[in-house]
Write an enzyme that holds these catalytic residues in place. Structure first.
Site: not given
Lengths: 266, 301
Positions: B72, B129, B164, B190
């Site tokens: 997280g 993320c 990204k 990735i």
């Protein structure tokens, strides 16, 4: 060993250790001695990570140091077979080469034991790290240890270093119940507590230590990935903002696994 | 003589091997194992404008040939990064890349602007993320949102901007084109693949967050395929990653079209992986008479 692995002067390193002895000392509990020069700097309460050889199980398994033989450069690891990784470890034979990472974590604050009555409270597979802690302690030691049943692994080892009180879940030996029940039954007092074991036990000890105003140090565990403080996988909530993370989370692997009970929110 | 130097968006790396964000902190922990001067580049863990506490534990779980994480994006925030981590990184002769995360475009821009007068070589923008509820991946799964945030960041950035990208999209080529069209100087991919693990004995999720990002060798074929597709779609440089464990893996990514590569989860499995990959790439070049490493980029036939 690759050129990279030979980097000298590092405190932590991944290296090849040799299995010098392994036996099952209770059902599913294995006693493994490995020859490693990590023994020279190892401290009670620190841990070693073992890398499984099976490449489908990638992550190193953190296992607390049970005993250190600095003369013979050996470390003793006592662990429970819990999953595929520890199942593989249980099959290691004498002379086999294994890959380990160490020495990890901070260890118990042994210098605090000088002239004090130290209580080692541990449950189940939390018992092993208390052995080296007791060996290094510079004062009187009392163990209060909890087992499931009459398989009292490491009992004879502990008796060499202090008085041992036992609690068993099935009541087969000692106090019927847990370590807190054994504490009450035997009216055990201490100046300092070192503890390792299941979370409910550690919570009870944290509360007990607070009520009795006894300094207590708890060895915590959590699912880990890197073991060196980089991934932030194994955190524990803290009372104050942590010095490294700058949030109310501390890294069990790098800043622990041993914490002052008043500093962690468990 | 072989030349392992690679230039990405005007920044020259001594070799193409970098560290994947979130697997290497800001280098301090692994500096005990490897000489950071040998790395082509070091990409930091995600940094946000304020400290982030991250998710509850358990945050990691092992899976077959890989692992799930749902950290997280816990991080101490940009102030601590500038005071503590940046001076540490500045001691080393490697290209430092900050990974930037945020909940809003403004959060990202704030961090990007504070990098302006630093020695940070590149900015990697985390829009992928999978483990936080706001921001991050929300910008990376939609071409319009990706285009918008890339353009906003490019307008303020003083360093090259690497976006990204997430593999959790239908068409990676489309996402790569959106980043390029908005002016990105490069893309990296990735990020982790969203996954789940259930403990059948306890009938509980292995991660407190229920889902997590899958990484490690298990995802490598997916990553190689996506790097190849992205390379076909755009002409900006690509930093490829996803399960790289060896020099052979790294070369596979370069042949698929990556200009540089990152070692990620394998740092946890072997802290010396980066150095072994660098040494292995040199051996490969000697073995096959490759004088310029850039000749490998996209050289699959």
């Amino acid at each position: 060993m690759s050129q990279a692995e030979e980097t000298k002067g590092n405190l932590k390193k991944k290296e090849t250790a040799i299995v010098s002895l392994q036996r099952e000392i209770a059902p599913g509990i294995f006693d493994l001695w490995v020859k490693t020069d990590l023994a020279g700097n190892a401290k009670a309460g620190q841990f070693i990570s073992i890398y499984p050889k099976d490449k489908s199980t990638l992550l190193p398994r953190p296992i607390s140091i049970c005993e250190i033989d600095r003369m013979k450069q050996r470390i003793r690891l006592v662990y429970r077979v819990q999953g595929v990784g520890t199942m593989e470890f249980s099959r290691y034979q004498q002379g086999e080469e294994i890959s380990i990472l160490g020495n990890l974590g901070n260890g118990f604050p042994i210098d605090k034991t000088k002239g004090k009555k130290t209580l080692m409270i541990a449950g189940g597979i939390g018992i092993p790290p208390m052995l080296q802690a007791a060996k290094d302690t510079q004062g009187e030691v009392t163990f209060v240890v909890g087992y499931r049943d009459q398989n009292l692994f490491l009992l004879e080892d502990m008796k060499k270093y202090g008085t041992v009180f036992i609690a068993t879940e099935d009541g087969s030996v000692g106090t019927h119940g847990n370590v807190m029940d054994a504490m009450k039954e035997n009216e055990i007092k201490a100046d300092l507590i070192f503890s390792c074991g299941p979370l409910p036990m550690l919570k009870a000890i944290k509360q007990f230590a607070q009520e009795e105003e006894i300094e207590a140090y708890l060895s915590l565990e959590e699912k880990m990935a890197c073991g060196v403080g980089a991934c932030l996988g194994c955190v524990c909530k803290t009372k104050k903002v942590d010095h490294h993370s700058h949030v109310h989370n501390t890294r069990i692997c790098a800043d622990g696994p041993v914490f002052d009970a008043t500093e962690v929110e468990i | 003589m072989i030349n392992t130097k690679i230039t990405i968006a005007g920044i020259t790396l001594k070799n193409p091997v970098m560290t994947a964000s979130g697997t290497f902190g800001s280098g301090m922990e692994y500096g005990e194992f490897v000489d950071l001067n040998r790395l082509g580049g070091l990409i930091t863990k995600g940094v946000s404008n304020i400290p982030w506490v991250g998710n509850p534990t358990p945050r990691v779980a092992e899976t077959y040939g890989g692992m799930l994480n749902a950290i997280g994006l816990q991080n101490p925030g940009i102030d601590v990064f500038l005071e503590r981590d940046l001076p540490f990184l500045n001691q080393y002769d490697t290209v430092s890349v900050i990974n930037v995360c945020g909940k809003t475009v403004e959060d990202y821009v704030e961090v990007v602007e504070r990098m302006a007068d630093t020695k940070i070589g590149m900015l990697e923008i985390n829009v992928s993320c999978p483990n936080i509820k706001e921001g991050a991946i929300a910008f990376g799964q939609n071409t319009e949102a990706l285009f918008h945030i890339t353009k906003e960041i490019k307008a303020k950035a003083k360093q090259p901007v690497i976006m990204k990208l997430s593999p959790n999209v239908t068409d990676i080529g489309e996402m790569a084109r959106a980043a390029e069209a908005a002016g990105a100087d490069g893309i990296s991919l990735i990020n982790t693949i969203t996954g789940m693990k259930i403990d059948i004995h306890k009938r509980k999720f292995a991660l407190a967050n229920k889902t997590g990002g899958l990484s490690g060798p298990a995802i490598k074929p997916v990553a190689v395929r996506m790097v190849y597709q992205a390379a076909k779609a755009v002409s900006i440089p690509i930093i490829g990653m996803g399960g790289i464990a060896t020099a052979e893996d790294a070369i596979e990514f370069m042949l698929a079209g990556a200009s540089a590569v990152c070692v990620g989860a394998m740092n946890f499995v072997n802290p010396y992986t980066t150095i072994e990959v660098i040494e292995g790439i040199e051996s490969y070049m000697k073995k096959y008479g490759v004088k310029e490493i850039s000749d490998l980029i996209g050289a699959v036939e």
